[in-house]
Design a protein around this motif. Structure first.
Motif, short mmCIF file in Angstrom:
data_model
loop_
_atom_site.label_atom_id
_atom_site.label_comp_id
_atom_site.label_asym_id
_atom_site.label_seq_id
_atom_site.Cartn_x
_atom_site.Cartn_y
_atom_site.Cartn_z
N LEU A 1 26.29 43.48 32.46
CA LEU A 1 27.29 43.99 33.42
C LEU A 1 28.41 42.96 33.65
N MET A 2 28.04 41.67 33.54
CA MET A 2 29.06 40.63 33.73
C MET A 2 30.05 40.58 32.58
N MET A 3 29.69 41.19 31.44
CA MET A 3 30.59 41.14 30.27
C MET A 3 31.94 41.79 30.55
N PHE A 4 32.02 42.64 31.58
CA PHE A 4 33.29 43.30 31.87
C PHE A 4 34.20 42.42 32.73
N GLY A 5 33.72 41.24 33.06
CA GLY A 5 34.55 40.32 33.83
C GLY A 5 34.35 40.51 35.32
N PRO A 6 35.01 39.67 36.13
CA PRO A 6 34.84 39.74 37.57
C PRO A 6 35.37 41.06 38.12
N PRO A 7 35.01 41.39 39.38
CA PRO A 7 35.53 42.62 40.00
C PRO A 7 37.06 42.60 40.01
N ASP A 8 37.66 43.79 40.02
CA ASP A 8 39.12 43.89 39.89
C ASP A 8 39.87 43.03 40.91
N ASP A 9 39.36 42.98 42.17
CA ASP A 9 40.10 42.23 43.18
C ASP A 9 39.99 40.71 42.98
N LYS A 10 39.14 40.28 42.01
CA LYS A 10 39.02 38.85 41.74
C LYS A 10 39.38 38.51 40.30
N SER A 11 40.12 39.39 39.66
CA SER A 11 40.48 39.18 38.25
C SER A 11 41.97 38.84 38.18
N PRO A 12 42.30 37.55 38.15
CA PRO A 12 43.70 37.13 38.33
C PRO A 12 44.64 37.59 37.21
N ASN A 13 44.15 37.70 35.97
CA ASN A 13 45.07 37.99 34.87
C ASN A 13 45.22 39.49 34.58
N SER A 14 44.36 40.29 35.21
CA SER A 14 44.28 41.69 34.81
C SER A 14 45.59 42.45 35.00
N GLU A 15 46.26 42.23 36.16
CA GLU A 15 47.41 43.06 36.48
C GLU A 15 48.53 42.89 35.44
N GLN A 16 48.83 41.62 35.09
CA GLN A 16 49.88 41.36 34.09
C GLN A 16 49.48 41.95 32.74
N SER A 17 48.18 41.78 32.36
CA SER A 17 47.73 42.29 31.06
C SER A 17 47.85 43.81 30.99
N MET A 18 47.59 44.49 32.11
CA MET A 18 47.73 45.95 32.12
C MET A 18 49.20 46.31 32.01
N ALA A 19 50.07 45.56 32.71
CA ALA A 19 51.51 45.86 32.66
C ALA A 19 52.04 45.69 31.23
N TRP A 20 51.51 44.72 30.50
CA TRP A 20 51.96 44.49 29.12
C TRP A 20 51.27 45.42 28.10
N GLY A 21 50.39 46.25 28.60
CA GLY A 21 49.71 47.17 27.68
C GLY A 21 48.69 46.48 26.79
N ILE A 22 48.35 45.22 27.11
CA ILE A 22 47.31 44.53 26.34
C ILE A 22 45.96 45.11 26.76
N LYS A 23 45.82 45.29 28.05
CA LYS A 23 44.59 45.81 28.62
C LYS A 23 44.88 47.24 29.08
N ARG A 24 43.94 48.14 28.87
CA ARG A 24 44.21 49.55 29.21
C ARG A 24 43.37 50.06 30.38
N ASN A 25 42.25 49.42 30.67
CA ASN A 25 41.40 49.86 31.78
C ASN A 25 40.98 48.65 32.59
N SER A 26 40.70 48.86 33.86
CA SER A 26 40.29 47.73 34.70
C SER A 26 38.82 47.39 34.44
N ASN A 27 38.45 46.17 34.81
CA ASN A 27 37.07 45.71 34.64
C ASN A 27 36.07 46.66 35.29
N ASP A 28 36.37 47.06 36.52
CA ASP A 28 35.43 47.90 37.26
C ASP A 28 35.31 49.30 36.66
N GLU A 29 36.43 49.83 36.16
CA GLU A 29 36.37 51.15 35.50
C GLU A 29 35.43 51.11 34.29
N LEU A 30 35.59 50.06 33.50
CA LEU A 30 34.79 49.96 32.28
C LEU A 30 33.31 49.73 32.62
#
Lengths: 280, 310
Positions: free
Chosen positions: B194-223
């Motif tokens: 379960l930890m392989m998906f990374g920290p919870p969304d509210d504690k994932s510092p890089n996620s927002e920028q990665s989603m904006a750049w289209g590098i990442k398509r789903n949030s950690n918690d969704e996956l």
């Protein structure tokens, strides 16, 4: 690509969905394993066992290289050779067992272990027929190059001859092996030349490995008439590499094992032996 | 003020088109991709070790062949990903040095030990299963070479997951000892998976920028939710219990509720204090150093051949 598609079929459906099947496959399924007239069943089984053990034991050594090679490309290549030899071992041990069921170790009543696995995992070191060239512990990369070159040269010549075996099953296994061994030999030959002419260190390591393994070369020949053809190829490789043919006597005790084999088997057999009634 | 180059890049991302190696891209985008692709490549290579630990002891010839072929595939996946990363202007040698210096990470899951043959099955089922959950959306990632590597890898991963699940299924039909091995193994690997998906969304510092750049398509918690929802029926079919007392179907949400992994443990493992961090890096460093003379020999030999040809 649908996000969920890769999970479809993990549950339900029939067993053909599995990449590798859901049950033990008989490696000789659908093959007529009747020993032909004029072929001595025990001799055929002995020959298959010897060739199968050589393949199994060297495959085990080659697999030890996995995740340890100098480059990813070489890691993949060494795993390929280990897989080829493992495939040969499975077929040859199954052929040996079918030709002469009396050689297969007896397991507890109802054990699901197939015959080729009983041979691989439930025999003692003294019952293995492999040559010492296959079993000695790994050294450096030069060691695996020299071992593969010498081993595959002789095994290639042996299998080429066996493509004409009166036993159609062995002939077919040999034909498959010839293609594989040709590649093993060529890969080892290329690296032999590269090490010999690369740097001072690589040449020194190559010559050291050659001196270590050369005394075990003679034991690979079960019949002397394989020598002439093999020597031609070996001399070509040595000439291109600029390496003199070693003048070292064969190691005594041909037909026996080194101390390394029982250690290797202790590791290889430990899980299988702990669960003689297990299904894997 | 947005430059024309930046505007072109933004438009490509907005259209969900691919950015290609020769296209202009912001430095941050390039850095993020190098970090992510390298981490992914290193994970494939370090990930060879926990399963490779059991190749020599595989209990049947068929299982030995399947496991060796699987670990070999991981080396192949590492190769694709290092190549994709090289299109961003960094070499494989540099990436390996960054890994060995501890300056780039790999997936924390590989810092856990493999303690029984059942772990080979559990890694296939849960770890490769979680990896597939993470990777399938990356086939649509905005950077072309990365997306194309992921398409190829995603075609092979399901085989890995199936061989794992199939091993566990087969063991569950075996002896009582084997069934206990499977349960014990799943107990150890469930939470780290379960930890392989990374920290919870509210504690994932890089996620927002990665989603904006289209590098990442789903949030950690969704996956993570998707993974749990898919895994529960598979666990039932297997006949094992997932070690989470809070796990239950929530009809209102249409998803399973589940407990939270010990996030302090994930932080500790990422910082280098997992059970096998030191061992995994030492193994890789030893292979790299032991092979140095071979790489030098190949380079010297190639140079000599080139000289002869001239």
């Amino acid at each position: 690509m649908n996000d969920d598609s890769v999970y479809d079929g993990l549950l339900g459906g029939d067993s053909s969905q599995w990449a590798f099947g859901t049950d033990f496959e008989d490696p000789l399924a659908g093959v007529d394993t009747t020993v032909p007239d004029g072929v001595h069943a025990a001799e055929l089984a002995g020959l298959c066992l010897r060739l199968g053990d050589d393949a199994l034991v060297l495959s085990q050594r080659l697999a030890e290289w996995c995740s340890r090679a100098p480059e990813l490309e070489e890691d993949i290549a060494l795993a390929n050779f280990a897989l080829d030899l493992l495939g040969q071992a499975r077929l040859l041990l199954a052929r040996a067992a079918a030709a002469d069921p009396s050689i297969v170790p007896v397991l507890p009543e109802g054990s699901p272990v197939p015959a080729e696995d009983a041979l691989a995992f439930f025999r003692e070191a003294g019952q293995f027929r492999n040559v010492r060239m296959a079993e000695v512990p790994n050294g450096d990369f030069a060691h695996v190059v020299v071992r593969l070159l010498l081993f595959s040269l002789v095994r290639l010549a042996t299998l080429e001859r066996l493509t004409g075996s009166p036993d159609a099953v062995l002939a077919a296994i040999a034909a498959k092996g010839v293609k594989e061994l040709t590649y093993h030999r060529d890969w080892a030959g290329r690296w032999f030349v590269t090490c010999a002419q690369g740097t001072d260190e690589s040449r020194r390591r190559l010559l050291t490995a050659l001196d270590q393994l050369w005394p075990l070369y003679d034991e690979l020949f079960t019949t002397d008439d394989l020598r002439a053809g093999t020597d031609v190829v070996l001399d070509q490789v040595l000439a291109v590499a600029g390496v003199p043919r070693p003048q070292l006597a064969p190691l005594g005790g041909a037909g026996t094992h080194t101390e390394a084999l029982s250690l290797m088997l202790a590791e290889m057999q430990v899980v299988a032996r702990a669960h003689p009634m297990g299904r894997w | 003020m947005t430059t024309p180059l930046q505007a072109g890049f933004d438009a490509t991302i907005a259209r969900h088109d691919r950015i290609e190696p020769r296209d202009w891209m912001p430095d941050g985008y390039r850095r993020t991709l190098i970090r992510q692709i390298a981490q992914h490549a290193h994970s494939e290579i370090i990930g060879m070790q926990p399963e490779g630990n059991w190749i020599s002891r595989a209990p049947s010839l068929r299982r030995k062949a399947i496991l060796l072929a699987k670990v070999q595939d991981e080396a192949g996946h590492g190769l694709y990903l290092y190549s994709a990363c090289e299109t961003l202007g960094i070499s494989r040698d540099e990436l390996v040095e960054l890994l060995l210096a501890g300056k780039q990470k790999y997936s924390s899951i590989f810092n856990y030990p493999t303690l029984s043959y059942a772990d080979v099955g559990t890694i296939g089922w849960l770890v490769d299963g979680a990896a597939i959950c993470n990777q399938v959306p990356l086939c649509r990632t905005s950077y072309g070479p990365y997306g194309r590597s992921m398409i190829r890898i995603c075609k092979e991963e399901p085989f890995h997951q199936r061989q794992g699940y199939e091993l566990l299924m087969t063991m569950m039909r075996g002896t009582g000892e084997q069934r206990a091995m499977v349960q014990e193994s799943v107990d150890r690997f469930w939470w780290p998976s379960l930890m392989m998906f990374g920290p919870p969304d509210d504690k994932s510092p890089n996620s927002e920028q990665s989603m904006a750049w289209g590098i990442k398509r789903n949030s950690n918690d969704e996956l993570r939710q998707k993974f749990v929802d898919m895994t529960v029926p598979q666990a039932d079919a297997l006949g094992i219990t997932l070690p989470d007392p809070e796990l239950r179907w929530n009809a209102e949400r249409g998803h399973h509720d589940f407990g939270q992994p010990d996030w302090a443990e994930l932080t500790a493992v990422i910082k280098g204090n997992g059970p096998c961090n030191t061992q995994r890096l030492a193994h890789r460093r030893a292979a790299h150093e032991d092979g140095a003379w071979v790489r030098e020999a190949a380079t010297a030999f190639a140079a000599r051949q080139a000289e002869v040809a001239r």
